[in-house]
Design a protein around this motif. Structure first.
Motif, mmCIF file in Angstrom:
data_model
loop_
_atom_site.group_PDB
_atom_site.id
_atom_site.type_symbol
_atom_site.label_atom_id
_atom_site.label_comp_id
_atom_site.label_asym_id
_atom_site.label_seq_id
_atom_site.Cartn_x
_atom_site.Cartn_y
_atom_site.Cartn_z
ATOM 1 N N THR A 25 0.837 -1.203 0.000
ATOM 2 C CA THR A 25 0.000 0.000 0.000
ATOM 3 C C THR A 25 0.869 1.249 0.000
ATOM 4 O OG1 THR A 25 -0.110 0.176 2.407
ATOM 5 C CG2 THR A 25 -1.752 -1.231 1.321
ATOM 6 N N ILE A 26 0.241 2.356 -0.334
ATOM 7 C CA ILE A 26 0.974 3.618 -0.421
ATOM 8 C C ILE A 26 1.519 4.047 0.945
ATOM 9 C CG2 ILE A 26 -1.043 5.108 -0.068
ATOM 10 C CD1 ILE A 26 0.134 6.933 -2.253
ATOM 11 N N ASN A 27 0.850 3.625 2.025
ATOM 12 C CA ASN A 27 1.304 3.988 3.375
ATOM 13 C C ASN A 27 2.587 3.271 3.770
ATOM 14 O OD1 ASN A 27 -0.908 5.698 3.773
ATOM 15 N ND2 ASN A 27 -2.206 3.994 4.457
ATOM 16 N N ALA A 60 8.019 13.311 -7.013
ATOM 17 C CA ALA A 60 7.203 14.479 -7.357
ATOM 18 C C ALA A 60 8.087 15.693 -7.629
ATOM 19 C CB ALA A 60 6.215 14.775 -6.232
ATOM 20 N N GLY A 61 9.161 15.844 -6.840
ATOM 21 C CA GLY A 61 10.084 16.960 -7.058
ATOM 22 C C GLY A 61 10.799 16.866 -8.391
ATOM 23 N N THR A 98 -0.903 17.478 -6.538
ATOM 24 C CA THR A 98 -0.273 17.087 -5.273
ATOM 25 C C THR A 98 0.684 15.924 -5.531
ATOM 26 O OG1 THR A 98 -1.963 15.443 -4.733
ATOM 27 C CG2 THR A 98 -2.377 17.730 -4.038
ATOM 28 N N ASP A 99 1.522 15.610 -4.542
ATOM 29 C CA ASP A 99 2.475 14.512 -4.698
ATOM 30 C C ASP A 99 1.755 13.203 -5.026
ATOM 31 O OD1 ASP A 99 4.317 16.391 -4.042
ATOM 32 O OD2 ASP A 99 4.967 15.480 -2.149
ATOM 33 N N ILE A 100 0.674 12.926 -4.312
ATOM 34 C CA ILE A 100 -0.073 11.678 -4.529
ATOM 35 C C ILE A 100 -0.699 11.669 -5.919
ATOM 36 C CG2 ILE A 100 -1.981 10.227 -3.733
ATOM 37 C CD1 ILE A 100 0.448 10.291 -1.876
ATOM 38 N N VAL A 152 0.629 4.207 -8.722
ATOM 39 C CA VAL A 152 -0.316 3.786 -7.689
ATOM 40 C C VAL A 152 -1.683 3.573 -8.326
ATOM 41 C CG1 VAL A 152 -1.505 4.466 -5.568
ATOM 42 C CG2 VAL A 152 0.911 5.026 -5.868
ATOM 43 N N GLU A 153 -2.374 2.537 -7.883
ATOM 44 C CA GLU A 153 -3.737 2.259 -8.342
ATOM 45 C C GLU A 153 -4.555 1.808 -7.134
ATOM 46 O OE1 GLU A 153 -6.975 1.915 -10.815
ATOM 47 O OE2 GLU A 153 -4.991 2.650 -11.403
ATOM 48 N N LYS A 154 -5.576 2.585 -6.806
ATOM 49 C CA LYS A 154 -6.446 2.265 -5.664
ATOM 50 C C LYS A 154 -5.638 2.098 -4.377
ATOM 51 C CE LYS A 154 -9.849 0.009 -8.624
ATOM 52 N NZ LYS A 154 -10.554 -1.258 -8.967
ATOM 53 N N SER A 155 -4.730 3.041 -4.158
ATOM 54 C CA SER A 155 -3.893 3.105 -2.945
ATOM 55 C C SER A 155 -2.873 1.979 -2.843
ATOM 56 C CB SER A 155 -4.764 3.115 -1.675
ATOM 57 O OG SER A 155 -5.575 4.266 -1.650
ATOM 58 N N LYS A 156 -2.755 1.163 -3.884
ATOM 59 C CA LYS A 156 -1.736 0.114 -3.901
ATOM 60 C C LYS A 156 -0.755 0.363 -5.041
ATOM 61 C CE LYS A 156 -4.304 -3.619 -1.671
ATOM 62 N NZ LYS A 156 -4.743 -5.033 -1.780
#
Length: 557
Positions: free
Chosen positions: A153-155, A166-167, A183-185, A194-198
């Motif tokens: 997961t992204i977390n 992102a930078g 935003t970064d996300i 990332v797809e659906k927080s994964k």
């Protein structure tokens, strides 16, 4: 516009009979082209224009019923093929034509109604061989590899990795402003990390930690091996700990591959020219190619092998379907398109389809051999030799670059001509991987107009040479050569050789003349025989030639 890997022209008469009815043979031909396009990258079939004509017949009218029936019948003749009928268009000459767009198949293999499989190679439709079918099935899976969702997961991703990516995107002048404002996300979602927080496989490659990247079935790993003049291994570096993302890996390889920074020196007046064995841009492009065209569904490292006279870079996975060593300069295929997009936006690679053009330009300017790709199902290897083939050509191209504004493809042509001294149009077309005379003219016309090149002969016998006046103006000490000798002088030289030494084969004549190409000697000898100046033995193999008696007596007088 001309036929290529994603464009096909069809004369209207090939699909319609004299009564205006659709022909079964013509429709089957369209089905084969549709299947071939769908199995590779998709394409457009333009109906109503013959390839050699470039435009429809004047005042050709196409009935909309014909277009509708064509697409309807075509859909019944091929499976797993997405077809879109486009509007009827009118050319400036008044003639009409229409086109059918063929979408690529990402998850299935396209076939004709009778179960046959075709692929597009260059501008040809070819039946798929057994090994092609295996590769095709693998390619469909490989194409989706980037977007396969992992259980991470992204977390679980280090926050600094997301901020870094992102930078990097925001600092690139190749990225549109509206993307930079996300935003970064949102940025990592935009680039399919990332797809659906994964995380996707692509996300793990760019954002994951070492342990997370190791969970990729076949992660990105590299070995760098140096060999001595006896081809014994003397040094090795490897990147197999999964600690770096693709950009970090690329920069670290360039930092540690010190053998690739060596250079040659040769005199130029009071100074010495330095030319690297391998230009840094060439190294970057070949490394990027290995990374983006690696098949991430096949086990294996990327190998960089450095020998005394060459460098070899090998990646797992053959060349993408439709690309061969004979069309690699003009054909593109995106095996890992989302990875390519990121590397392009981060300014780590040229635009899609321009990498090999840059490599050809660099090797042309440095008077080196073009890279040699070798591919099979499991791997692709590219060999680049370091030797400067002609030091005079380097100086001459440098002079031309300082005094003329030329395009990339014109420098490629000049590099070929300067290395060979003289090049036949057929040989030049082969080196440039083109088959159409019009395309060759687009490469050489401006060079002829600016008197940089001169030509001799006509049609397929046309020869291209660097203008002798330009060589004189460059004040470069170019050694005289018989490679560029004109036919009348070569004939006279051959007569003189045979006056001194009778009964010689063509190869023996060429040996006495030195650096005259054997093809030129053979051509002149045949013409001298035809005109009665030379005679020959009846042998077909090792045939010997001598001056005809009348001509020998004339010479002796």
């Amino acid at each position: 516009m001309e036929e290529c890997y994603n464009i096909e022209f069809k004369d209207l008469r090939k699909i319609l009979d004299s009564n205006g009815n659709l022909k079964s043979d013509g429709l089957r031909d369209l089905a084969i082209t549709s299947v071939a396009f769908a199995n590779v990258q998709g394409g457009n079939i333009i109906i109503g224009i013959e390839n050699k004509d470039k435009e429809p017949p004047i005042e050709q009218i196409i009935d909309i019923k014909v277009t509708n029936e064509t697409i309807s019948r075509l859909r019944s003749l091929c499976f797993n093929v997405g077809l879109v009928l486009n509007e009827i268009e009118t050319h400036i000459n008044g003639g009409q034509y229409f086109s059918i767009s063929v979408h690529p198949t990402f998850k299935s293999i396209a076939t004709t109604a009778d179960g046959k499989i075709y692929i597009r190679v260059g501008d040809q439709n070819q039946p798929a061989r057994s090994e092609d079918i295996v590769r095709l099935a693998s390619e469909k899976d490989a194409f989706q590899w980037e977007l396969q969702i992992r259980s991470v997961t992204i977390n679980e991703i280090p926050e600094k990795n997301i901020q870094w990516f992102a930078g990097e995107i925001r600092n690139s002048d190749r990225v549109k402003q509206n993307i930079k404002e996300l935003t970064d996300i949102e940025i990592i979602e935009h680039y399919n990390l990332v797809e659906k927080s994964k995380l996707t496989n692509l996300g793990l490659l760019w954002l994951g930690s070492s342990s997370q990247r190791s969970r990729i079935v076949y992660p990105l790993t590299v070995q760098y091996i140096v060999y001595d003049e006896l081809e014994k291994k003397v040094r090795k570096e490897d990147w197999q700990d999964y600690s770096k993302n693709p950009k970090e890996l690329l920069l670290d390889i360039e930092k540690h591959a010190i053998e690739l920074t060596y250079y040659d020196e040769f005199p130029h007046g009071l100074f010495r020219n330095k030319i690297r064995h391998y230009d840094e841009r060439l190294i970057r492009e070949l490394l990027i190619n290995a990374i983006v065209h690696k098949s991430y569904t096949i086990s294996g490292d990327i190998f960089i092998k450095v020998y005394n006279d060459r460098m070899e870079i090998t990646n797992p996975g053959g060349l993408p379907l439709g690309i061969t060593k004979d069309n690699i300069l003009h054909t593109t295929h995106r095996r890992n398109p989302h990875l390519i997009r990121i590397l392009h936006d981060l300014k780590l690679m040229e635009g899609e389809g321009t990498g090999y053009n840059l490599i050809y330009e660099i090797t042309s300017r440095d008077a080196k051999a073009f890279p040699i790709p070798i591919s099979n199902y499991n791997s692709t290897s590219v060999t680049q030799y370091s030797k400067i083939l002609n030091e005079e050509a380097v100086l001459l191209l440098d002079f031309i670059a300082k005094n003329y504004q030329l395009s990339q493809k014109e420098f490629i042509v000049l590099g070929i001509v300067a290395r060979h001294k003289k090049v036949l149009a057929t040989h030049l077309s082969k080196e440039l991987q083109i088959t159409d005379d019009d395309r060759l003219r687009s490469y050489v016309n401006r060079l002829n107009e600016q008197s940089i090149l001169i030509t001799r002969g006509i049609k397929k016998g046309t020869e291209y040479l660097i203008n002798p006046k330009l060589i004189v103006n460059s004040k470069i000490n170019v050694k005289p050569t018989l490679k560029t000798i004109e036919q009348p002088r070569l004939k006279a030289l051959i007569e003189e050789v045979l006056r001194i030494s009778q009964n010689l084969t063509v190869n023996e004549i060429q040996t006495k003349l030195g650096d005259v190409p054997i093809e030129d000697v053979r051509k002149s000898v045949y013409k001298l025989v035809k005109s009665g100046i030379l005679e020959h033995s009846p042998d077909k193999t090792y045939r010997k030639y001598w001056l005809a008696k009348k001509n020998r007596n004339d010479k002796e007088k």
